[in-house]
Design a protein around this motif. Sequence first.
Motif, PDB file in Angstrom:
ATOM      1  N   ASN A  59      16.082   1.018 -20.302  1.00 51.07           N
ATOM      2  CA  ASN A  59      14.777   1.365 -19.730  1.00 51.07           C
ATOM      3  C   ASN A  59      13.830   0.171 -19.568  1.00 51.07           C
ATOM      4  OD1 ASN A  59      13.320   3.340 -18.440  1.00 51.07           O
ATOM      5  ND2 ASN A  59      12.208   3.941 -20.277  1.00 51.07           N
ATOM      6  N   PHE A  60      14.403  -1.020 -19.432  1.00 55.12           N
ATOM      7  CA  PHE A  60      13.575  -2.183 -19.104  1.00 55.12           C
ATOM      8  C   PHE A  60      13.309  -2.220 -17.607  1.00 55.12           C
ATOM      9  CE2 PHE A  60      15.071  -3.823 -23.187  1.00 55.12           C
ATOM     10  CZ  PHE A  60      13.918  -4.402 -23.681  1.00 55.12           C
ATOM     11  N   LEU A  61      14.209  -1.595 -16.848  1.00 55.90           N
ATOM     12  CA  LEU A  61      14.159  -1.620 -15.397  1.00 55.90           C
ATOM     13  C   LEU A  61      14.199  -0.187 -14.885  1.00 55.90           C
ATOM     14  CD1 LEU A  61      14.135  -3.953 -13.378  1.00 55.90           C
ATOM     15  CD2 LEU A  61      16.610  -3.909 -13.355  1.00 55.90           C
ATOM     16  N   ASN A  62      13.188   0.174 -14.079  1.00 50.75           N
ATOM     17  CA  ASN A  62      13.116   1.524 -13.523  1.00 50.75           C
ATOM     18  C   ASN A  62      12.442   1.402 -12.160  1.00 50.75           C
ATOM     19  OD1 ASN A  62      12.042   4.124 -12.828  1.00 50.75           O
ATOM     20  ND2 ASN A  62      12.372   4.757 -14.956  1.00 50.75           N
ATOM     21  N   GLU A  63      13.206   1.647 -11.098  1.00 46.31           N
ATOM     22  CA  GLU A  63      12.702   1.472  -9.739  1.00 46.31           C
ATOM     23  C   GLU A  63      11.524   2.398  -9.428  1.00 46.31           C
ATOM     24  OE1 GLU A  63      14.886  -0.440  -6.590  1.00 46.31           O
ATOM     25  OE2 GLU A  63      13.971  -1.465  -8.278  1.00 46.31           O
ATOM     26  N   GLU A  64      11.586   3.653  -9.879  1.00 43.54           N
ATOM     27  CA  GLU A  64      10.493   4.590  -9.599  1.00 43.54           C
ATOM     28  C   GLU A  64       9.216   4.137 -10.291  1.00 43.54           C
ATOM     29  OE1 GLU A  64       9.078   9.216 -10.268  1.00 43.54           O
ATOM     30  OE2 GLU A  64      11.226   8.765 -10.320  1.00 43.54           O
ATOM     31  N   ARG A  65       9.349   3.736 -11.543  1.00 43.38           N
ATOM     32  CA  ARG A  65       8.187   3.266 -12.301  1.00 43.38           C
ATOM     33  C   ARG A  65       7.594   2.028 -11.636  1.00 43.38           C
ATOM     34  NH1 ARG A  65      10.251   2.393 -17.907  1.00 43.38           N
ATOM     35  NH2 ARG A  65      10.637   0.289 -17.178  1.00 43.38           N
ATOM     36  N   PHE A  66       8.466   1.116 -11.162  1.00 40.96           N
ATOM     37  CA  PHE A  66       7.999  -0.077 -10.458  1.00 40.96           C
ATOM     38  C   PHE A  66       7.248   0.301  -9.187  1.00 40.96           C
ATOM     39  CE2 PHE A  66       8.693  -2.891  -6.848  1.00 40.96           C
ATOM     40  CZ  PHE A  66       7.968  -3.997  -7.270  1.00 40.96           C
ATOM     41  N   ALA A  67       7.849   1.186  -8.384  1.00 44.36           N
ATOM     42  CA  ALA A  67       7.251   1.562  -7.095  1.00 44.36           C
ATOM     43  C   ALA A  67       5.878   2.193  -7.298  1.00 44.36           C
ATOM     44  CB  ALA A  67       8.178   2.510  -6.347  1.00 44.36           C
ATOM     45  N   ARG A  68       5.764   3.070  -8.276  1.00 43.97           N
ATOM     46  CA  ARG A  68       4.471   3.716  -8.560  1.00 43.97           C
ATOM     47  C   ARG A  68       3.433   2.689  -9.001  1.00 43.97           C
ATOM     48  NH1 ARG A  68       4.143   9.319  -9.416  1.00 43.97           N
ATOM     49  NH2 ARG A  68       6.107  10.422  -9.136  1.00 43.97           N
ATOM     50  N   ALA A  69       3.826   1.793  -9.900  1.00 45.21           N
ATOM     51  CA  ALA A  69       2.899   0.761 -10.395  1.00 45.21           C
ATOM     52  C   ALA A  69       2.485  -0.180  -9.266  1.00 45.21           C
ATOM     53  CB  ALA A  69       3.549  -0.019 -11.535  1.00 45.21           C
ATOM     54  N   TYR A  70       3.421  -0.541  -8.405  1.00 43.92           N
ATOM     55  CA  TYR A  70       3.138  -1.433  -7.282  1.00 43.92           C
ATOM     56  C   TYR A  70       2.114  -0.790  -6.351  1.00 43.92           C
ATOM     57  CZ  TYR A  70       4.093  -4.540  -3.304  1.00 43.92           C
ATOM     58  OH  TYR A  70       3.977  -5.441  -2.279  1.00 43.92           O
ATOM     59  N   ALA A  71       2.358   0.467  -5.982  1.00 38.66           N
ATOM     60  CA  ALA A  71       1.448   1.163  -5.058  1.00 38.66           C
ATOM     61  C   ALA A  71       0.057   1.296  -5.671  1.00 38.66           C
ATOM     62  CB  ALA A  71       2.009   2.539  -4.708  1.00 38.66           C
ATOM     63  N   ARG A  72       0.003   1.718  -6.926  1.00 43.22           N
ATOM     64  CA  ARG A  72      -1.287   1.876  -7.617  1.00 43.22           C
ATOM     65  C   ARG A  72      -2.027   0.548  -7.690  1.00 43.22           C
ATOM     66  NH1 ARG A  72       1.137   4.794 -11.454  1.00 43.22           N
ATOM     67  NH2 ARG A  72       1.457   2.952 -12.708  1.00 43.22           N
ATOM     68  N   GLY A  73      -1.325  -0.489  -8.089  1.00 45.56           N
ATOM     69  CA  GLY A  73      -1.942  -1.802  -8.272  1.00 45.56           C
ATOM     70  C   GLY A  73      -2.444  -2.415  -6.978  1.00 45.56           C
ATOM     71  N   LYS A  74      -1.625  -2.379  -5.939  1.00 41.87           N
ATOM     72  CA  LYS A  74      -2.027  -2.980  -4.669  1.00 41.87           C
ATOM     73  C   LYS A  74      -3.195  -2.230  -4.044  1.00 41.87           C
ATOM     74  CE  LYS A  74       1.020  -6.228  -4.748  1.00 41.87           C
ATOM     75  NZ  LYS A  74       0.615  -7.572  -5.126  1.00 41.87           N
ATOM     76  N   PHE A  75      -3.240  -0.906  -4.243  1.00 41.35           N
ATOM     77  CA  PHE A  75      -4.362  -0.145  -3.700  1.00 41.35           C
ATOM     78  C   PHE A  75      -5.631  -0.392  -4.513  1.00 41.35           C
ATOM     79  CE2 PHE A  75      -6.866   3.863  -3.900  1.00 41.35           C
ATOM     80  CZ  PHE A  75      -7.455   3.742  -2.657  1.00 41.35           C
ATOM     81  N   LYS A  76      -5.554  -0.234  -5.820  1.00 39.80           N
ATOM     82  CA  LYS A  76      -6.764  -0.327  -6.656  1.00 39.80           C
ATOM     83  C   LYS A  76      -7.265  -1.759  -6.830  1.00 39.80           C
ATOM     84  CE  LYS A  76      -6.123   3.904  -9.259  1.00 39.80           C
ATOM     85  NZ  LYS A  76      -7.264   4.724  -9.007  1.00 39.80           N
ATOM     86  N   MET A  77      -6.368  -2.712  -6.969  1.00 35.46           N
ATOM     87  CA  MET A  77      -6.789  -4.087  -7.239  1.00 35.46           C
ATOM     88  C   MET A  77      -7.037  -4.910  -5.965  1.00 35.46           C
ATOM     89  SD  MET A  77      -6.916  -3.824 -10.439  1.00 35.46           S
ATOM     90  CE  MET A  77      -7.122  -5.422 -11.135  1.00 35.46           C
ATOM     91  N   LYS A  78      -6.203  -4.706  -4.953  1.00 32.66           N
ATOM     92  CA  LYS A  78      -6.318  -5.523  -3.745  1.00 32.66           C
ATOM     93  C   LYS A  78      -6.882  -4.770  -2.548  1.00 32.66           C
ATOM     94  CE  LYS A  78      -3.032  -9.017  -4.877  1.00 32.66           C
ATOM     95  NZ  LYS A  78      -2.470 -10.184  -4.288  1.00 32.66           N
ATOM     96  N   GLY A  79      -7.025  -3.452  -2.677  1.00 31.49           N
ATOM     97  CA  GLY A  79      -7.578  -2.665  -1.585  1.00 31.49           C
ATOM     98  C   GLY A  79      -6.660  -2.543  -0.385  1.00 31.49           C
ATOM     99  N   TRP A  80      -5.348  -2.623  -0.613  1.00 35.50           N
ATOM    100  CA  TRP A  80      -4.390  -2.517   0.476  1.00 35.50           C
ATOM    101  C   TRP A  80      -4.281  -1.075   0.948  1.00 35.50           C
ATOM    102  CZ3 TRP A  80       0.677  -5.650  -0.763  1.00 35.50           C
ATOM    103  CH2 TRP A  80       0.358  -7.021  -0.816  1.00 35.50           C
ATOM    104  N   GLY A  81      -3.973  -0.900   2.228  1.00 37.52           N
ATOM    105  CA  GLY A  81      -3.719   0.414   2.793  1.00 37.52           C
ATOM    106  C   GLY A  81      -2.259   0.805   2.640  1.00 37.52           C
ATOM    107  N   ARG A  82      -1.961   2.045   2.976  1.00 39.14           N
ATOM    108  CA  ARG A  82      -0.598   2.581   2.810  1.00 39.14           C
ATOM    109  C   ARG A  82       0.450   1.806   3.604  1.00 39.14           C
ATOM    110  NH1 ARG A  82      -3.281   7.999   3.187  1.00 39.14           N
ATOM    111  NH2 ARG A  82      -3.346   8.764   1.049  1.00 39.14           N
ATOM    112  N   ILE A  83       0.099   1.387   4.804  1.00 35.57           N
ATOM    113  CA  ILE A  83       1.078   0.682   5.650  1.00 35.57           C
ATOM    114  C   ILE A  83       1.507  -0.634   4.988  1.00 35.57           C
ATOM    115  CG2 ILE A  83       1.411  -0.473   7.883  1.00 35.57           C
ATOM    116  CD1 ILE A  83      -0.508   1.665   9.071  1.00 35.57           C
TER     117      ILE A  83
END
Length: 161
Positions: A59-83
Amino acid sequence: MQETDRSPKKYTPMQAKAKAENFCAFQERAQQEVRDKLYSWGLHKNDVEATISQLIEDNFLNEERFARAYARGKFKMKGWGRIKIKQGLKIKQISAPLIRIAMEEIDSQEYFATLESLIHKKESLLREADDFKRKHKLFQYAIGRGYESNLIAEVMDSRSE
């Protein structure tokens, strides 16, 4: 003058696994990032795939957990849009079903409010006198941030009323 060796250090599979665990524990990683890192440490295909399997099992590597964290982080921290977030996940070789799951992390109301805020902030910085050019620049800015054109138009229309 002495020249230093610039080639990366080579590791045994056991050493690489320990380093990869630390690499993954530091922040969420995509499988491809870890795979690339293992290859850069001098491991061969069989060792790399075995290490990846072990990291997933532990459980050091989990693609779903990564994808969720990436989406959350890029939206909240960098203000990126969905595209732009989707493009980033595709570059990291995340599967389409996991990208859809990751997009669920973004609240629609918060998304719209962030877009409004982004446009408002950018508008205050623009020194363009021509109204048409000003709107075009705002539109292009929001497109560049990865927002959908229909939402941008909706925000722009509500601002001009």
